[in-house]
Scaffold this active site. Structure first.
Site, PDB file in Angstrom:
ATOM      1  N   ASP A  79      -2.902   6.178  -4.893  1.00 34.97           N
ATOM      2  CA  ASP A  79      -1.978   6.159  -3.937  1.00 34.97           C
ATOM      3  C   ASP A  79      -0.653   7.201  -4.335  1.00 34.97           C
ATOM      4  O   ASP A  79      -0.179   6.964  -5.410  1.00 34.97           O
ATOM      5  CB  ASP A  79      -1.355   4.859  -3.555  1.00 34.97           C
ATOM      6  CG  ASP A  79      -0.843   4.791  -2.068  1.00 34.97           C
ATOM      7  OD1 ASP A  79      -1.295   4.228  -1.285  1.00 34.97           O
ATOM      8  OD2 ASP A  79       0.436   5.533  -2.136  1.00 34.97           O
ATOM      9  N   ILE A  80      -0.214   7.996  -3.591  1.00 30.76           N
ATOM     10  CA  ILE A  80       0.774   8.818  -3.594  1.00 30.76           C
ATOM     11  C   ILE A  80       2.105   8.129  -3.838  1.00 30.76           C
ATOM     12  O   ILE A  80       3.062   8.530  -4.719  1.00 30.76           O
ATOM     13  CB  ILE A  80       1.051   9.889  -2.844  1.00 30.76           C
ATOM     14  CG1 ILE A  80       1.554  11.132  -3.156  1.00 30.76           C
ATOM     15  CG2 ILE A  80       1.674   9.365  -1.476  1.00 30.76           C
ATOM     16  CD1 ILE A  80       1.358  12.267  -2.193  1.00 30.76           C
ATOM     17  N   ASN A 112      -5.100  -2.651   5.753  1.00 31.90           N
ATOM     18  CA  ASN A 112      -4.121  -2.535   6.940  1.00 31.90           C
ATOM     19  C   ASN A 112      -4.731  -2.053   8.158  1.00 31.90           C
ATOM     20  O   ASN A 112      -5.479  -1.165   7.991  1.00 31.90           O
ATOM     21  CB  ASN A 112      -2.864  -2.091   6.710  1.00 31.90           C
ATOM     22  CG  ASN A 112      -2.119  -2.550   5.658  1.00 31.90           C
ATOM     23  OD1 ASN A 112      -2.059  -3.703   5.602  1.00 31.90           O
ATOM     24  ND2 ASN A 112      -1.661  -1.535   4.764  1.00 31.90           N
ATOM     25  N   VAL A 115      -2.204   5.436   8.244  1.00 27.12           N
ATOM     26  CA  VAL A 115      -3.469   6.544   8.179  1.00 27.12           C
ATOM     27  C   VAL A 115      -4.689   6.084   8.767  1.00 27.12           C
ATOM     28  O   VAL A 115      -5.299   4.992   8.192  1.00 27.12           O
ATOM     29  CB  VAL A 115      -3.638   6.747   6.767  1.00 27.12           C
ATOM     30  CG1 VAL A 115      -4.918   8.027   6.731  1.00 27.12           C
ATOM     31  CG2 VAL A 115      -2.324   7.415   5.802  1.00 27.12           C
ATOM     32  N   HIS A 123      -9.341   2.316   4.893  1.00 35.84           N
ATOM     33  CA  HIS A 123      -9.269   2.527   3.522  1.00 35.84           C
ATOM     34  C   HIS A 123      -8.894   1.122   3.043  1.00 35.84           C
ATOM     35  O   HIS A 123      -8.418   0.189   3.847  1.00 35.84           O
ATOM     36  CB  HIS A 123      -8.017   3.513   3.067  1.00 35.84           C
ATOM     37  CG  HIS A 123      -6.670   3.207   3.883  1.00 35.84           C
ATOM     38  ND1 HIS A 123      -6.782   3.806   5.125  1.00 35.84           N
ATOM     39  CD2 HIS A 123      -5.551   2.592   3.525  1.00 35.84           C
ATOM     40  CE1 HIS A 123      -5.291   3.317   5.391  1.00 35.84           C
ATOM     41  NE2 HIS A 123      -4.809   2.779   4.457  1.00 35.84           N
ATOM     42  N   HIS A 141      -6.671  -0.818  -0.055  1.00 35.09           N
ATOM     43  CA  HIS A 141      -5.706  -0.583  -1.259  1.00 35.09           C
ATOM     44  C   HIS A 141      -6.402  -1.581  -2.224  1.00 35.09           C
ATOM     45  O   HIS A 141      -6.524  -2.827  -2.140  1.00 35.09           O
ATOM     46  CB  HIS A 141      -4.224  -1.039  -0.944  1.00 35.09           C
ATOM     47  CG  HIS A 141      -3.705  -0.252   0.213  1.00 35.09           C
ATOM     48  ND1 HIS A 141      -2.804   0.585  -0.096  1.00 35.09           N
ATOM     49  CD2 HIS A 141      -3.979  -0.421   1.615  1.00 35.09           C
ATOM     50  CE1 HIS A 141      -2.512   1.200   1.377  1.00 35.09           C
ATOM     51  NE2 HIS A 141      -3.022   0.458   2.078  1.00 35.09           N
TER      52      HIS A 141
HETATM   53  P1  5GP Z   1      -1.766   2.388   5.269  1.00 34.33           P
HETATM   54  O1  5GP Z   1      -0.096   1.888   5.719  1.00 34.33           O
HETATM   55  O2  5GP Z   1      -2.420   3.187   6.247  1.00 34.33           O
HETATM   56  O3  5GP Z   1      -2.521   1.039   4.998  1.00 34.33           O
HETATM   57  O4  5GP Z   1      -1.575   3.065   3.804  1.00 34.33           O
HETATM   58  C1  5GP Z   1      -1.546   4.424   3.752  1.00 34.33           C
HETATM   59  C2  5GP Z   1      -1.660   4.638   2.355  1.00 34.33           C
HETATM   60  O5  5GP Z   1      -1.708   6.186   1.765  1.00 34.33           O
HETATM   61  C3  5GP Z   1       0.035   4.779   1.849  1.00 34.33           C
HETATM   62  O6  5GP Z   1       0.042   3.554   0.629  1.00 34.33           O
HETATM   63  C4  5GP Z   1       0.573   5.926   1.177  1.00 34.33           C
HETATM   64  O7  5GP Z   1       1.413   5.703   0.228  1.00 34.33           O
HETATM   65  C5  5GP Z   1      -0.639   6.671   0.932  1.00 34.33           C
HETATM   66  N1  5GP Z   1      -0.714   7.973   1.180  1.00 34.33           N
HETATM   67  C6  5GP Z   1      -0.261   8.818   2.338  1.00 34.33           C
HETATM   68  N2  5GP Z   1      -0.333  10.049   2.106  1.00 34.33           N
HETATM   69  C7  5GP Z   1      -1.038  10.027   1.085  1.00 34.33           C
HETATM   70  C8  5GP Z   1      -1.532  11.346   0.382  1.00 34.33           C
HETATM   71  O8  5GP Z   1      -1.357  12.416   0.754  1.00 34.33           O
HETATM   72  N3  5GP Z   1      -1.973  11.221  -0.950  1.00 34.33           N
HETATM   73  C9  5GP Z   1      -2.231   9.953  -1.411  1.00 34.33           C
HETATM   74  N4  5GP Z   1      -2.753   9.814  -2.565  1.00 34.33           N
HETATM   75  N5  5GP Z   1      -1.762   9.114  -0.752  1.00 34.33           N
HETATM   76  C10 5GP Z   1      -1.311   8.899   0.515  1.00 34.33           C
END
Ligand code: 5GP
Length: 126
Positions: A40-41, A98, A107, A111, A113
């Site tokens: 994760d970034i 999520n 996103v 996915h 985590h």
């Molecule tokens: P969500 O809230 O959709 O469950 O989590 C999305 C995750 O994607 C977040 O933890 C965010 O930090 C990660 N994320 C968003 N953009 C990028 C990216 O460009 N690269 C990586 N490696 N992670 C990302």
């Protein structure tokens, strides 16, 4: 009671679709024919890996309903391989998916985590 049919619309411009197309770099942990796992970034724990199917699924329910069994098996085995690769099996880890607005999914590509590397505290902030 009959189940209500659900339809999902996948947005191919989302950031994970762009990662899968190689338009944005990622720090890959493992890759299989159907699955990609990368760091994760914005890590929220010492270990924070995202695992995504390569197919176009919006969220958990979409993946569970429409992915072929081969992709579902590959995805879960890949998650287990990630836990091995990042060495969280002994002390433990947490897997989160999520979904939707209440789940705060940012996103719209399914996915998981995988979080670990320190005690993670209670499951939810109260
Ligand atoms: P969500 O809230 O959709 O469950 O989590 C999305 C995750 O994607 C977040 O933890 C965010 O930090 C990660 N994320 C968003 N953009 C990028 C990216 O460009 N690269 C990586 N490696 N992670 C990302």
């Amino acid at each position: 009671m009959a189940e209500k049919a659900r339809f999902w619309t996948y947005d191919p411009t989302n950031i994970f679709a762009r990662i899968l197309r190689g338009e944005i770099p990622n720090k890959t942990v493992i890759e299989t024919s159907h699955t990609l796992a990368f760091h994760d970034i914005h890590p929220q724990a010492p270990v924070h890996v995202l695992v995504i199917p390569k197919g176009p699924y919006v969220d958990f329910a979409h993946f569970a309903a429409e992915a072929p069994a081969e992709e579902i098996v590959d995805f879960h085995r890949a998650c287990a391989r990630v836990c091995e690769a990042v060495a969280v099996n002994e002390d433990g880890f947490r897997i989160i998916s999520n979904s939707g607005s209440h789940g705060h999914q940012d996103v719209p590509h399914f996915h998981l985590h995988i979080l670990g590397g320190r005690p993670l505290g209670p499951m939810l902030a109260r």
